[in-house]
Design a protein around this motif. Structure first.
Motif, PDB file in Angstrom:
ATOM      1  N   HIS A   1       0.866  -1.180   0.000  1.00  0.00           N
ATOM      2  CA  HIS A   1       0.000   0.000   0.000  1.00  0.00           C
ATOM      3  C   HIS A   1       0.905   1.233   0.000  1.00  0.00           C
ATOM      4  CE1 HIS A   1       0.790  -0.366   4.350  1.00  0.00           C
ATOM      5  NE2 HIS A   1       0.598   0.938   4.365  1.00  0.00           N
TER       6      HIS A   1
ATOM      7  N   ASP B   1      -5.402   1.454   0.758  1.00  0.00           N
ATOM      8  CA  ASP B   1      -5.964   0.118   0.549  1.00  0.00           C
ATOM      9  C   ASP B   1      -4.893  -0.789  -0.053  1.00  0.00           C
ATOM     10  OD1 ASP B   1      -8.481   0.812   1.516  1.00  0.00           O
ATOM     11  OD2 ASP B   1      -9.182   1.454  -0.472  1.00  0.00           O
ATOM     12  N   PRO B   2      -4.753  -2.005   0.476  1.00  0.00           N
ATOM     13  CA  PRO B   2      -3.726  -2.921  -0.040  1.00  0.00           C
ATOM     14  C   PRO B   2      -3.939  -3.259  -1.516  1.00  0.00           C
ATOM     15  CG  PRO B   2      -4.633  -3.739   2.022  1.00  0.00           C
ATOM     16  CD  PRO B   2      -5.489  -2.582   1.593  1.00  0.00           C
ATOM     17  N   ARG B   3      -2.862  -3.359  -2.219  1.00  0.00           N
ATOM     18  CA  ARG B   3      -2.880  -3.718  -3.639  1.00  0.00           C
ATOM     19  C   ARG B   3      -2.028  -4.970  -3.803  1.00  0.00           C
ATOM     20  NH1 ARG B   3       0.939  -1.032  -7.625  1.00  0.00           N
ATOM     21  NH2 ARG B   3       0.580  -2.282  -9.462  1.00  0.00           N
TER      22      ARG B   3
END
Length: 173
Positions: A147, A153-155
């Motif tokens: 992120h 938000d985590p990717r």
């Protein structure tokens, strides 16, 4: 009548013992025999220990640790790339990138006039996890979750890493 209790029986037993020394004493008779026996056991023990050490060394260094080492090197290369992105230093970013990606970064730095080594970045990237590293000779892939400060938000994505001149370099844009 039984000869064992008589003088004749005792004499027979004494004669049997003299003619068959192992019957009376099953241990080696001379100190040379005992010394040879102990030397044999010591040599046997040494050979066993050397064999065990050799097998342990082979298992540790020869069987599979090359793969484990490559995976560790790939993990280190990925983290080094993102650390260099966070510092904003042009030479570090290019140095941790594979040749094709380094050329793209170099062009972008030249066009934008960035990479002044000031270390000022508008955002930072954090690697949350690196998993499922797969090494194929001079290329590797890994699943990355990260992120950034601008996008918390985590990717998740699969990154490609290449070994160039013996060093692993990050290749995914």
């Amino acid at each position: 009548m039984n000869n064992h209790g008589t003088a004749l029986g005792i004499a027979h037993k004494a004669r049997f013992t003299r003619s068959h020394p192992k019957a009376a004493n099953p241990l080696p008779q001379s100190t040379t025999d005992r010394s040879n026996n102990m030397s044999f056991h010591r040599a046997s023990l040494k050979a066993t220990l050397v064999s065990a050490l050799a097998l342990t060394t082979f298992a540790t260094l020869g069987c599979g640790s090359a793969g484990a080492s490559a995976e560790g090197d790939v993990r280190t290369a990925i983290q080094a790339f993102f650390d260099s992105i966070n510092t904003g230093k042009k030479e570090n970013i290019i140095g941790n990138s594979c040749s094709s990606l380094a050329a793209s970064f170099s062009k972008a730095f030249d066009e934008e006039g960035t990479g002044d080594d000031s270390g000022k970045r508008p955002f930072s990237m954090t690697v949350d996890s690196i998993s499922n590293i797969r090494v194929y000779e001079d290329t590797a892939t890994a699943d990355i979750v990260m992120h950034s400060s601008s996008k918390p938000d985590p990717r998740s994505f699969v990154a490609t890493i290449a070994r160039e001149n013996g060093a692993w370099k990050y290749c995914t844009l």
